[in-house]
Design an enzyme around this catalytic site. Structure first.
Site, PDB file in Angstrom:
ATOM      1  N   ARG A 157     -19.552  -6.127  34.283  1.00  0.00           N
ATOM      2  CA  ARG A 157     -20.501  -5.362  33.450  1.00  0.00           C
ATOM      3  C   ARG A 157     -20.846  -6.130  32.170  1.00  0.00           C
ATOM      4  NH1 ARG A 157     -21.118  -3.830  28.352  1.00  0.00           N
ATOM      5  NH2 ARG A 157     -18.883  -3.427  28.229  1.00  0.00           N
ATOM      6  N   ASP A 158     -19.889  -6.296  31.277  1.00  0.00           N
ATOM      7  CA  ASP A 158     -20.191  -6.923  29.984  1.00  0.00           C
ATOM      8  C   ASP A 158     -20.596  -8.379  30.184  1.00  0.00           C
ATOM      9  OD1 ASP A 158     -20.421  -7.348  27.268  1.00  0.00           O
ATOM     10  OD2 ASP A 158     -18.450  -6.565  26.760  1.00  0.00           O
ATOM     11  N   HIS A 188     -11.163  -5.202  22.314  1.00  0.00           N
ATOM     12  CA  HIS A 188     -12.294  -5.730  23.115  1.00  0.00           C
ATOM     13  C   HIS A 188     -12.949  -6.811  22.257  1.00  0.00           C
ATOM     14  CE1 HIS A 188     -15.895  -5.042  25.863  1.00  0.00           C
ATOM     15  NE2 HIS A 188     -16.491  -5.626  24.825  1.00  0.00           N
ATOM     16  N   HIS A 212     -14.921 -10.273  21.570  1.00  0.00           N
ATOM     17  CA  HIS A 212     -15.792 -11.369  22.014  1.00  0.00           C
ATOM     18  C   HIS A 212     -15.321 -12.636  21.300  1.00  0.00           C
ATOM     19  CE1 HIS A 212     -18.860  -9.227  24.481  1.00  0.00           C
ATOM     20  NE2 HIS A 212     -18.304  -8.192  23.890  1.00  0.00           N
ATOM     21  N   CYS A 215     -23.735  -9.685  24.452  1.00  0.00           N
ATOM     22  CA  CYS A 215     -24.419  -8.383  24.430  1.00  0.00           C
ATOM     23  C   CYS A 215     -25.886  -8.641  24.145  1.00  0.00           C
ATOM     24  CB  CYS A 215     -23.822  -7.472  23.363  1.00  0.00           C
ATOM     25  SG  CYS A 215     -24.735  -5.906  23.227  1.00  0.00           S
TER      26      CYS A 215
END
Ligand code: HMG
Ligand code: MG
Length: 307
Positions: A15-16, A211, A213, A244
């Site tokens: 997903r991400d 979470h 990045h 994102c």
């Protein structure tokens, strides 16, 4: 504080990671990637998002991918397959496809909330409340996300108290876990620890996830800093895929291979098999025509010494 003995890794690559790829990836490739990740021992794999295709074209095959993963003869018992649902419309579509776990995603910054989900923080919390209520009536598990927990691409530094306030709202709504997103990867161990310390005044650390990045290469350091505060759930992305679309310049999540290498070195159990994980990373990287964005994966695949 002693470090946790066991960590849960939440794999968000399908997903991400893939949401940021410009070329549309066939559903069959996504499905095989998810099956390989489950086979590697990951117990939570975020499959897709039920958002309008005009917002995230790459997730336009959400229904097909989720249905196939859930119906697969290779489906592993005990693996959670959450999907993102920004509102009731997405929740209903996810339910229709068979979802048993969803995630709602808010932000600690107003500007990011507007860009990412087209509404203020207050508006988004109302939408999430509706999703959480509908989910609870059906015994569907709900995970919460807070984006921009230390910094926002539009507003700069974010007050830890604001992050803690949004995390608390999601927790009070019934989220079984709240994942704290350093969306642009600008955090450092000091700012991440300040943010976690603020959040743990409102939500127990056992209900929080990191979470991170890896835009500035800080994600592994930030995970270690979070482990020191007792956090034991981390999101990561196979081969470091992603970013994102509403955070320009942000790179992928910490690579799952790098996270696993760190945890193995600390003797922290995860249940994940490195060889199978490396093969899953090679599979998707080969499809995308690039080498994995994971230092550990590249060193291990080259046969270098591993501690
Ligand atoms: P909107 O355009 O304001 O929605 O989007 P709307 O309610 O005004 O509806 C507009 C149209 O979309 C309508 O259709 C709706 O029916 C339809 P029309 O009448 O025009 O034909 N619609 C939908 N269709 C399919 N699925 C839906 C849905 N909802 C409405 N769920 C919305 C508002 C929240 C939907 C939109 O802004 C959105 O989906 N944003 C999500 C963007 C996104 O996916 N971003 C990336 C994920 S978040 C992330 O990566 C951060 C994270 O990793 C943590 C971190 O790193 O920080 C989680
Ligand atoms: Mg993210």
């Amino acid at each position: 504080m002693t470090l946790p003995r066991r960590v849960k890794i939440v794999e968000v690559g399908p997903r991400d990671g893939l949401q940021n790829e410009a070329q549309i990836i066939p559903a069959a490739i996504k499905i095989e990637l998810i099956e390989r990740l489950a086979d590697a021992g990951l117990s939570a794999i975020e499959v897709t998002s039920f958002v309008p295709a005009k917002w995230i074209p790459q997730m336009g095959d959400n229904d097909e991918v989720l249905r196939a993963v859930l119906a697969s003869p290779q489906r592993k018992p005990g693996v959670a397959y959450p999907v993102l649902t920004p509102n009731l419309r997405g929740f209903d579509a996810a339910l229709e496809a068979g979802a048993t776990e969803v995630a709602i995603f808010g932000a600690a910054s107003e500007a990011f909330s507007q860009k990412n989900i087209n509404g203020s923080i207050a508006e988004s919390l109302k939408r999430f409340d509706a999703v959480a209520d509908a989910a609870s009536a059906l015994e569907i598990k709900v995970r919460g996300y807070v984006s921009c927990v230390v910094a926002c691409p539009y507003e700069g530094a974010v007050d830890p108290a604001k992050t803690a306030w949004v995390a608390k709202k999601l927790y009070e709504m019934g989220c079984y876990e709240v994942s704290l997103g350093d969306t642009i990867g600008a955090g450092t161990p000091a700012s991440i620890q300040r943010m976690i310390e603020a959040c743990t005044k409102e939500v127990p650390v056992s209900k929080l996830a990191g979470h991170y990045h890896d835009t500035y290469g800080m994600a592994i350091a930030n995970i270690y800093a979070s482990l020191e505060l007792g956090m034991a759930v981390f999101d990561s992305s196979i081969a470091g895929l992603g970013g994102c679309p509403y955070a320009p310049g942000a790179s992928g999540n910490v690579a799952t291979e790098d996270l696993l290498y760190l945890l193995q070195g600390l003797n922290i159990e995860t249940g994940v098999d490195m060889d199978k994980l490396l093969a899953a990373g090679q599979f998707i990287s080969h499809y995308l025509g690039r080498v994995p964005a994971s230092k550990a994966a590249n060193a291990l695949l080259a046969g270098r010494y591993a501690a």
